[in-house]
Design a protein around this motif. Sequence first.
Motif, PDB file in Angstrom:
ATOM      1  N   GLU A  16      34.979  63.012  48.835  1.00 29.75           N
ATOM      2  CA  GLU A  16      34.520  63.958  47.500  1.00 29.75           C
ATOM      3  C   GLU A  16      35.611  64.287  46.930  1.00 29.75           C
ATOM      4  O   GLU A  16      36.465  65.587  47.070  1.00 29.75           O
ATOM      5  CB  GLU A  16      34.141  64.578  48.595  1.00 29.75           C
ATOM      6  CG  GLU A  16      32.567  65.864  47.713  1.00 29.75           C
ATOM      7  CD  GLU A  16      32.053  67.326  49.153  1.00 29.75           C
ATOM      8  OE1 GLU A  16      32.173  68.160  47.969  1.00 29.75           O
ATOM      9  OE2 GLU A  16      32.239  67.221  49.874  1.00 29.75           O
ATOM     10  N   PHE A  17      34.729  64.598  45.605  1.00 26.66           N
ATOM     11  CA  PHE A  17      35.921  64.962  44.489  1.00 26.66           C
ATOM     12  C   PHE A  17      35.498  66.150  43.600  1.00 26.66           C
ATOM     13  O   PHE A  17      34.242  66.009  43.162  1.00 26.66           O
ATOM     14  CB  PHE A  17      36.089  64.273  43.047  1.00 26.66           C
ATOM     15  CG  PHE A  17      37.361  64.409  41.935  1.00 26.66           C
ATOM     16  CD1 PHE A  17      38.467  65.134  42.529  1.00 26.66           C
ATOM     17  CD2 PHE A  17      35.882  64.371  41.046  1.00 26.66           C
ATOM     18  CE1 PHE A  17      38.706  64.880  41.140  1.00 26.66           C
ATOM     19  CE2 PHE A  17      37.088  65.477  40.142  1.00 26.66           C
ATOM     20  CZ  PHE A  17      38.007  65.544  39.579  1.00 26.66           C
ATOM     21  N   LYS A  18      35.925  67.309  43.210  1.00 25.34           N
ATOM     22  CA  LYS A  18      35.343  67.740  42.324  1.00 25.34           C
ATOM     23  C   LYS A  18      36.484  68.652  41.429  1.00 25.34           C
ATOM     24  O   LYS A  18      37.656  69.060  41.981  1.00 25.34           O
ATOM     25  CB  LYS A  18      35.332  69.439  43.067  1.00 25.34           C
ATOM     26  CG  LYS A  18      33.966  69.372  44.114  1.00 25.34           C
ATOM     27  CD  LYS A  18      33.554  70.786  45.239  1.00 25.34           C
ATOM     28  CE  LYS A  18      31.792  69.960  46.455  1.00 25.34           C
ATOM     29  NZ  LYS A  18      32.355  71.410  47.661  1.00 25.34           N
ATOM     30  N   GLU A  19      35.667  69.129  41.143  1.00 21.74           N
ATOM     31  CA  GLU A  19      37.314  70.244  39.851  1.00 21.74           C
ATOM     32  C   GLU A  19      36.392  71.247  39.584  1.00 21.74           C
ATOM     33  O   GLU A  19      35.054  71.422  39.577  1.00 21.74           O
ATOM     34  CB  GLU A  19      36.830  68.760  38.611  1.00 21.74           C
ATOM     35  CG  GLU A  19      37.918  69.194  37.630  1.00 21.74           C
ATOM     36  CD  GLU A  19      37.747  68.377  36.460  1.00 21.74           C
ATOM     37  OE1 GLU A  19      38.310  67.292  36.220  1.00 21.74           O
ATOM     38  OE2 GLU A  19      36.650  68.580  35.633  1.00 21.74           O
ATOM     39  N   PHE A  20      37.703  72.595  39.217  1.00 20.47           N
ATOM     40  CA  PHE A  20      36.767  73.510  38.962  1.00 20.47           C
ATOM     41  C   PHE A  20      37.716  74.429  37.511  1.00 20.47           C
ATOM     42  O   PHE A  20      39.494  73.863  37.903  1.00 20.47           O
ATOM     43  CB  PHE A  20      37.765  74.382  40.205  1.00 20.47           C
ATOM     44  CG  PHE A  20      37.152  74.358  41.444  1.00 20.47           C
ATOM     45  CD1 PHE A  20      35.917  74.338  42.268  1.00 20.47           C
ATOM     46  CD2 PHE A  20      37.796  73.218  42.204  1.00 20.47           C
ATOM     47  CE1 PHE A  20      35.500  73.960  43.375  1.00 20.47           C
ATOM     48  CE2 PHE A  20      37.491  72.525  43.662  1.00 20.47           C
ATOM     49  CZ  PHE A  20      35.770  73.343  44.653  1.00 20.47           C
ATOM     50  N   ARG A  62      46.414  67.288  40.180  1.00 21.38           N
ATOM     51  CA  ARG A  62      45.392  66.507  39.448  1.00 21.38           C
ATOM     52  C   ARG A  62      45.321  65.771  39.087  1.00 21.38           C
ATOM     53  O   ARG A  62      44.646  64.880  38.482  1.00 21.38           O
ATOM     54  CB  ARG A  62      46.292  67.132  37.702  1.00 21.38           C
ATOM     55  CG  ARG A  62      47.828  65.731  38.457  1.00 21.38           C
ATOM     56  CD  ARG A  62      49.203  66.260  36.833  1.00 21.38           C
ATOM     57  NE  ARG A  62      50.459  65.487  36.731  1.00 21.38           N
ATOM     58  CZ  ARG A  62      51.107  66.098  37.299  1.00 21.38           C
ATOM     59  NH1 ARG A  62      51.452  67.532  36.844  1.00 21.38           N
ATOM     60  NH2 ARG A  62      52.817  65.658  37.333  1.00 21.38           N
ATOM     61  N   ASP A  63      45.622  64.662  39.965  1.00 19.75           N
ATOM     62  CA  ASP A  63      45.590  63.292  40.245  1.00 19.75           C
ATOM     63  C   ASP A  63      44.476  62.737  41.116  1.00 19.75           C
ATOM     64  O   ASP A  63      44.393  61.573  41.706  1.00 19.75           O
ATOM     65  CB  ASP A  63      46.617  62.103  40.799  1.00 19.75           C
ATOM     66  CG  ASP A  63      47.332  62.009  39.298  1.00 19.75           C
ATOM     67  OD1 ASP A  63      47.558  62.201  38.171  1.00 19.75           O
ATOM     68  OD2 ASP A  63      48.767  61.408  39.980  1.00 19.75           O
ATOM     69  N   ALA A  64      43.877  64.020  41.350  1.00 19.47           N
ATOM     70  CA  ALA A  64      42.728  63.666  42.544  1.00 19.47           C
ATOM     71  C   ALA A  64      41.300  62.889  42.017  1.00 19.47           C
ATOM     72  O   ALA A  64      41.080  62.027  43.071  1.00 19.47           O
ATOM     73  CB  ALA A  64      42.388  65.262  43.332  1.00 19.47           C
ATOM     74  N   GLU A  65      41.441  62.572  40.763  1.00 22.93           N
ATOM     75  CA  GLU A  65      39.708  62.163  40.420  1.00 22.93           C
ATOM     76  C   GLU A  65      40.350  60.431  40.566  1.00 22.93           C
ATOM     77  O   GLU A  65      39.117  59.591  41.517  1.00 22.93           O
ATOM     78  CB  GLU A  65      39.237  62.626  39.078  1.00 22.93           C
ATOM     79  CG  GLU A  65      38.192  62.083  38.043  1.00 22.93           C
ATOM     80  CD  GLU A  65      38.192  61.850  37.449  1.00 22.93           C
ATOM     81  OE1 GLU A  65      36.721  62.201  36.989  1.00 22.93           O
ATOM     82  OE2 GLU A  65      38.412  63.222  36.041  1.00 22.93           O
ATOM     83  N   ARG A  66      41.623  60.209  40.127  1.00 26.55           N
ATOM     84  CA  ARG A  66      42.205  58.940  40.031  1.00 26.55           C
ATOM     85  C   ARG A  66      42.091  58.694  41.015  1.00 26.55           C
ATOM     86  O   ARG A  66      41.736  57.493  42.433  1.00 26.55           O
ATOM     87  CB  ARG A  66      43.470  58.688  39.631  1.00 26.55           C
ATOM     88  CG  ARG A  66      43.693  57.403  39.193  1.00 26.55           C
ATOM     89  CD  ARG A  66      45.150  57.263  38.584  1.00 26.55           C
ATOM     90  NE  ARG A  66      46.172  57.874  38.862  1.00 26.55           N
ATOM     91  CZ  ARG A  66      47.392  57.723  39.389  1.00 26.55           C
ATOM     92  NH1 ARG A  66      46.947  55.890  40.655  1.00 26.55           N
ATOM     93  NH2 ARG A  66      48.049  58.587  39.680  1.00 26.55           N
ATOM     94  N   TRP A  67      42.599  59.243  42.804  1.00 27.06           N
ATOM     95  CA  TRP A  67      43.030  58.821  44.249  1.00 27.06           C
ATOM     96  C   TRP A  67      41.446  58.563  44.794  1.00 27.06           C
ATOM     97  O   TRP A  67      41.481  58.043  45.731  1.00 27.06           O
ATOM     98  CB  TRP A  67      43.668  59.950  44.497  1.00 27.06           C
ATOM     99  CG  TRP A  67      45.280  60.043  44.209  1.00 27.06           C
ATOM    100  CD1 TRP A  67      45.486  59.069  43.586  1.00 27.06           C
ATOM    101  CD2 TRP A  67      45.810  60.828  44.105  1.00 27.06           C
ATOM    102  NE1 TRP A  67      47.051  59.077  42.873  1.00 27.06           N
ATOM    103  CE2 TRP A  67      47.608  60.591  43.746  1.00 27.06           C
ATOM    104  CE3 TRP A  67      45.274  62.016  44.708  1.00 27.06           C
ATOM    105  CZ2 TRP A  67      48.155  61.297  44.215  1.00 27.06           C
ATOM    106  CZ3 TRP A  67      47.046  63.027  44.560  1.00 27.06           C
ATOM    107  CH2 TRP A  67      48.462  62.854  44.386  1.00 27.06           C
ATOM    108  N   SER A  68      40.210  59.947  43.655  1.00 28.18           N
ATOM    109  CA  SER A  68      38.804  59.644  44.790  1.00 28.18           C
ATOM    110  C   SER A  68      38.589  57.271  44.568  1.00 28.18           C
ATOM    111  O   SER A  68      38.009  57.655  45.381  1.00 28.18           O
ATOM    112  CB  SER A  68      37.981  60.153  44.606  1.00 28.18           C
ATOM    113  OG  SER A  68      37.658  60.033  42.983  1.00 28.18           O
ATOM    114  N   ASN A  69      39.085  57.381  43.342  1.00 29.17           N
ATOM    115  CA  ASN A  69      38.461  55.622  43.537  1.00 29.17           C
ATOM    116  C   ASN A  69      39.626  54.922  44.794  1.00 29.17           C
ATOM    117  O   ASN A  69      38.819  53.658  44.583  1.00 29.17           O
ATOM    118  CB  ASN A  69      38.934  55.412  42.103  1.00 29.17           C
ATOM    119  CG  ASN A  69      37.910  56.270  41.079  1.00 29.17           C
ATOM    120  OD1 ASN A  69      36.695  56.615  41.678  1.00 29.17           O
ATOM    121  ND2 ASN A  69      38.396  56.585  40.255  1.00 29.17           N
ATOM    122  N   LEU A  70      40.553  55.597  44.976  1.00 28.08           N
ATOM    123  CA  LEU A  70      41.701  54.486  46.169  1.00 28.08           C
ATOM    124  C   LEU A  70      40.960  54.618  47.177  1.00 28.08           C
ATOM    125  O   LEU A  70      41.352  53.802  47.806  1.00 28.08           O
ATOM    126  CB  LEU A  70      42.991  55.505  45.777  1.00 28.08           C
ATOM    127  CG  LEU A  70      43.902  54.275  46.390  1.00 28.08           C
ATOM    128  CD1 LEU A  70      44.246  52.691  46.166  1.00 28.08           C
ATOM    129  CD2 LEU A  70      45.142  55.810  46.142  1.00 28.08           C
TER     130      LEU A  70
END
Length: 131
Positions: A16-20, A62-70
Amino acid sequence: MSTHFFGEGNIGSVPEFKEFNNRNDEPRRLLRLNIYFDNPVPVKDGFEDRGGFWAPVEIWHRDAERWSNLYRKGMRVLVEGRTVKEEWEDAEENARVTFKIEARRVGILPYRLENVTLSSKPASTDNHDAA
């Protein structure tokens, strides 16, 4: 309360990815993994799980979104970080305690992988730890 944590387990659900929003700065990014940390004990014909537990694992980076696809459900991972105790009340106003893990690193272990593809450009090495 927090303490150092180092454990191996399986991702049990879709990451689960979230951005604040962070005022005028770059937004803070969170990747949450739900991981089952097992306790495999050798038995006559393989292994038996004795006393594992589920824990939410948070990666702030900062790379959490990219890692969410990994990361994928079912993937075997090695987690290093710290446990954090969270106290809260449920809907009936009962006091509850949950432990989560704030990860510094989450490594993918080679179990159940069919292949690995490396990017042509190396990832930035300026900050590999969670932001």
